[in-house]
Design a protein around this motif. Structure first.
Motif, mmCIF file in Angstrom:
data_model
loop_
_atom_site.group_PDB
_atom_site.id
_atom_site.type_symbol
_atom_site.label_atom_id
_atom_site.label_comp_id
_atom_site.label_asym_id
_atom_site.label_seq_id
_atom_site.Cartn_x
_atom_site.Cartn_y
_atom_site.Cartn_z
ATOM 1 N N ALA A 1 0.820 -1.212 0.000
ATOM 2 C CA ALA A 1 0.000 0.000 0.000
ATOM 3 C C ALA A 1 0.854 1.262 0.000
ATOM 4 O O ALA A 1 0.421 2.309 -0.498
ATOM 5 C CB ALA A 1 -0.930 -0.010 1.208
ATOM 6 N N LEU B 1 1.344 3.003 -3.311
ATOM 7 C CA LEU B 1 0.248 3.697 -3.972
ATOM 8 C C LEU B 1 0.383 5.194 -3.743
ATOM 9 O O LEU B 1 0.552 5.663 -2.623
ATOM 10 C CB LEU B 1 -1.107 3.228 -3.419
ATOM 11 C CG LEU B 1 -1.505 1.789 -3.737
ATOM 12 C CD1 LEU B 1 -2.799 1.447 -3.021
ATOM 13 C CD2 LEU B 1 -1.684 1.626 -5.243
ATOM 14 N N SER C 1 -3.336 8.795 -6.552
ATOM 15 C CA SER C 1 -3.678 7.794 -7.567
ATOM 16 C C SER C 1 -5.179 7.526 -7.589
ATOM 17 O O SER C 1 -5.889 7.703 -6.606
ATOM 18 C CB SER C 1 -2.931 6.482 -7.300
ATOM 19 O OG SER C 1 -3.521 5.807 -6.210
ATOM 20 N N ASP C 2 -5.642 7.091 -8.740
ATOM 21 C CA ASP C 2 -7.053 6.755 -8.926
ATOM 22 C C ASP C 2 -7.466 5.645 -7.964
ATOM 23 O O ASP C 2 -8.547 5.685 -7.385
ATOM 24 C CB ASP C 2 -7.281 6.338 -10.380
ATOM 25 C CG ASP C 2 -8.740 6.116 -10.693
ATOM 26 O OD1 ASP C 2 -9.571 6.955 -10.275
ATOM 27 O OD2 ASP C 2 -9.053 5.110 -11.337
ATOM 28 N N THR C 3 -6.594 4.660 -7.770
ATOM 29 C CA THR C 3 -6.892 3.538 -6.872
ATOM 30 C C THR C 3 -7.108 4.042 -5.453
ATOM 31 O O THR C 3 -8.051 3.650 -4.772
ATOM 32 C CB THR C 3 -5.740 2.502 -6.890
ATOM 33 O OG1 THR C 3 -5.565 2.045 -8.218
ATOM 34 C CG2 THR C 3 -6.036 1.337 -5.966
ATOM 35 N N MET C 4 -6.232 4.926 -4.992
ATOM 36 C CA MET C 4 -6.334 5.449 -3.639
ATOM 37 C C MET C 4 -7.624 6.243 -3.465
ATOM 38 O O MET C 4 -8.280 6.160 -2.422
ATOM 39 C CB MET C 4 -5.111 6.323 -3.335
ATOM 40 C CG MET C 4 -4.796 6.424 -1.893
ATOM 41 S SD MET C 4 -4.470 4.790 -1.235
ATOM 42 C CE MET C 4 -4.143 5.235 0.435
ATOM 43 N N GLN C 5 -8.009 7.014 -4.483
ATOM 44 C CA GLN C 5 -9.249 7.789 -4.411
ATOM 45 C C GLN C 5 -10.464 6.855 -4.300
ATOM 46 O O GLN C 5 -11.395 7.129 -3.546
ATOM 47 C CB GLN C 5 -9.388 8.699 -5.650
ATOM 48 C CG GLN C 5 -8.337 9.795 -5.735
ATOM 49 C CD GLN C 5 -8.341 10.692 -4.505
ATOM 50 O OE1 GLN C 5 -9.373 11.002 -3.931
ATOM 51 N NE2 GLN C 5 -7.154 11.095 -4.074
ATOM 52 N N ARG C 6 -10.445 5.752 -5.041
ATOM 53 C CA ARG C 6 -11.547 4.783 -4.959
ATOM 54 C C ARG C 6 -11.604 4.143 -3.586
ATOM 55 O O ARG C 6 -12.683 3.944 -3.028
ATOM 56 C CB ARG C 6 -11.403 3.724 -6.057
ATOM 57 C CG ARG C 6 -11.791 4.236 -7.431
ATOM 58 C CD ARG C 6 -11.941 3.088 -8.403
ATOM 59 N NE ARG C 6 -10.706 2.334 -8.547
ATOM 60 C CZ ARG C 6 -9.941 2.313 -9.626
ATOM 61 N NH1 ARG C 6 -10.291 3.005 -10.677
ATOM 62 N NH2 ARG C 6 -8.843 1.600 -9.664
ATOM 63 N N VAL C 7 -10.437 3.809 -3.031
ATOM 64 C CA VAL C 7 -10.389 3.213 -1.692
ATOM 65 C C VAL C 7 -10.989 4.175 -0.672
ATOM 66 O O VAL C 7 -11.791 3.790 0.170
ATOM 67 C CB VAL C 7 -8.942 2.821 -1.311
ATOM 68 C CG1 VAL C 7 -8.837 2.480 0.167
ATOM 69 C CG2 VAL C 7 -8.462 1.654 -2.164
#
Length: 197
Positions: free
Chosen positions: A152, A155, A159-165
């Motif tokens: 983690a 990340l 990042s887009d992934t972090m925003q989704r999380v």
């Protein structure tokens, strides 16, 4: 219940029994609700049960469930009959650490076997507990958390992934708060009714 008159009691947690069973003299409906899982675990651990069942209707929602019921039941060393559905197929070894039922005849047969054979109950219960002890203890998977946290770190904050999380976490917290409010609202009339009786 009819076949084993007075020797078998059914206990329902959470969801009410169907109308046919609701007022049966050997059916217990426990309305206790827990918001905190730790309180549920303490309560659940104190239950005196010989057999657990975990029926699931075949549908997409249930296909996405976990096998948590198997873990909870097996941690107590209690055998179970589980629906032959995705959540249980990966962990229940049929006739070794539990039963997987597909048809109503399966359910009846496996329950009859467990009711009538205490040695089979102990064997399946122990094997289910052993499955947990060998494969599902947190202590044997603690290093996975370290790996997860290290992964983690790579990340990016933007990042887009972090925003989704973050979005999912925020939504989960909101749903949790709403559910707690609903539970309090549901319990209040029950408490008031008990005081009137």
């Amino acid at each position: 219940l009819d076949q084993y008159k007075g020797k078998v009691e059914m206990k329902f947690w959470g969801v009410a029994p169907p109308p046919l069973l609701f007022y049966h003299s050997h059916v217990v409906y426990d309305r206790t609700l827990f918001v905190e899982y730790e309180r549920f675990v303490d309560y659940f651990r104190a239950q005196q049960v010989d057999i657990f069942i975990a029926p699931l209707i075949h549908n997409e929602f249930n296909d996405c469930k976990s096998h948590l019921k198997f873990l909870e039941y097996s941690a107590l060393g209690v055998p179970g009959v589980y629906s032959n559905e995705k959540p249980y197929q990966s962990v229940v070894r049929h006739t070794e650490n539990g039963f997987l039922a597909t048809t109503l005849a399966d359910w009846e047969d496996y329950l009859r076997q467990l009711i009538e054979d205490p040695i089979l109950r102990r064997k399946l219960g122990f094997n289910a507990w052993q499955t947990i002890a060998n494969n599902w203890r947190l202590s044997t998977h603690a290093e996975n958390w370290t790996i997860c946290y290290k992964d983690a770190q790579f990340l990016s904050e933007s990042s887009d992934t972090m925003q989704r999380v973050r979005s999912v976490a925020s939504q989960s917290l909101q749903w949790h708060d709403e559910l707690e409010q609903e539970i309090v609202a549901i319990q209040q009339p029950v408490i008031e009714t008990k005081q009137l009786v």
